[in-house]
Design an enzyme around this catalytic site. Structure first.
Site, PDB file in Angstrom:
ATOM      1  N   THR A   1       0.800  -1.087  -0.201  1.00  0.00           N
ATOM      2  CA  THR A   1      -0.078   0.037   0.124  1.00  0.00           C
ATOM      3  C   THR A   1       0.886   1.350   0.154  1.00  0.00           C
ATOM      4  O   THR A   1       1.901   1.140   0.828  1.00  0.00           O
ATOM      5  CB  THR A   1      -0.808   0.137   1.295  1.00  0.00           C
ATOM      6  OG1 THR A   1      -1.807  -1.243   1.248  1.00  0.00           O
ATOM      7  CG2 THR A   1      -1.520   1.294   1.130  1.00  0.00           C
TER       8      THR A   1
ATOM      9  N   PHE B   1       1.082   5.279   0.728  1.00  0.00           N
ATOM     10  CA  PHE B   1       0.529   6.406   1.450  1.00  0.00           C
ATOM     11  C   PHE B   1       1.167   7.730   1.104  1.00  0.00           C
ATOM     12  O   PHE B   1       2.419   7.667   0.747  1.00  0.00           O
ATOM     13  CB  PHE B   1       0.658   6.048   2.892  1.00  0.00           C
ATOM     14  CG  PHE B   1       0.073   4.860   3.588  1.00  0.00           C
ATOM     15  CD1 PHE B   1      -0.960   4.753   4.191  1.00  0.00           C
ATOM     16  CD2 PHE B   1       0.686   3.766   3.531  1.00  0.00           C
ATOM     17  CE1 PHE B   1      -1.756   3.915   4.824  1.00  0.00           C
ATOM     18  CE2 PHE B   1       0.041   2.248   3.998  1.00  0.00           C
ATOM     19  CZ  PHE B   1      -1.086   2.465   4.616  1.00  0.00           C
TER      20      PHE B   1
END
Length: 279
Positions: free
Chosen positions: A179, A181
């Site tokens: 992921t 960010f």
């Protein structure tokens, strides 16, 4: 990126132990004040409400794709991207103290986490899935309530924070699960090591408009890393285009390309220029 001042307040969505918290610590170090926020809306309001100096928001997952709520709220806000971090996502089965895998009958977690563990649930059809708001919060409830028939899927950080028992490790279907960010701020100060640019644009509704808009970058050899379209609220069948480019606003070629883009697009907004993260 260079670290903010010691004890800067960093807001993230979820509860302590969330993957967002792990990302904040990886990017900025342990010497920060973590500010959990329950929803994406409250996350993006944290700086305006003076409870945080920075906001860390998930923007993209290699399996689930873009986090559309983050994109939409970023456009609605005046925040700018000042940094980026990428972390691996490892899903673990966490129960309360004294339980065992054979005792578990229900497993709760965020819907995305549950969906990324399909092979595990396929191999154990007796387990009932329960969708919740976030991974870390699920782990916290399971441990606090002490029901040996319940477990949660969350990260290892959540298990350590809440004292959970790790019953199974790495349930994710694919290990290449990351992921990305972005760190958001209200400051316009540019990092001298910035090498990535994010912007959003609106184009005239005519054939070839997107090709025409991207041409200034292609002519100068500026690498387009990502393009994402999102519908414009209240304007059916019209879209914003989000772009990530391998470029810096310190570069004269990029400055010239942006000048040309503004002549070809209806609207252009730079979302941030920052140092690209590495996995």
């Amino acid at each position: 990126m260079s670290q903010p001042a010691v004890m800067s307040r960093v807001a993230f969505q979820g509860e302590r132990g969330a993957f967002s918290e792990e990302a904040a610590v990886k990017l900025l170090g342990e010497e920060i004040q973590l500010v959990p926020r329950p929803t994406f809306e409250s996350l993006f309001a944290a700086i305006d409400e003076r409870v945080a100096d920075y906001v860390l928001a998930p923007i993209e997952n290699t399996l689930a794709g873009s986090v559309h709520r983050s994109y939409d709220l970023l456009l609605e806000s005046s925040l700018l991207i000042t940094g980026e971090v990428i972390i691996p996502i490892g899903h673990h089965l966490i129960g309360c103290s004294g339980t065992s895998f054979d005792a578990i009958s229900t497993v709760e977690s965020h819907p995305v986490a549950l969906a990324q563990c399909e092979r595990f649930f396929g191999a154990h059809p007796r387990l009932q899935r329960i969708a919740t708001e976030d991974t870390a919060g699920s782990a916290a409830r399971v441990v606090a309530e002490g029901d040996p028939t319940r477990a949660a899927i969350a990260g290892m950080r959540a298990a350590k924070i809440y004292g959970g028992t790790v019953l199974r490790e790495h349930l994710e279907d694919h290990r290449e699960n990351y992921t990305r960010f972005v760190l958001l701020t209200s400051s316009t100060r540019l990092n001298s090591e910035a090498d990535k640019l994010s912007l959003v644009l609106k184009l005239p509704h005519r054939p070839g408009a997107l090709h025409h808009a991207l041409e200034p970058f292609a002519q100068r050899g500026i690498d387009l890393l990502k393009i994402e379209s999102r519908p414009i609220k209240g304007q059916p069948w019209e879209y914003y285009f989000y772009l990530d480019l391998q470029a810096s606003t310190n570069d004269s070629e990029l400055i010239n390309a942006l000048a040309e883009l503004r002549e070809r697009a209806t609207e252009v907004r730079v979302l941030g220029c920052y140092q690209a993260g590495t996995r």
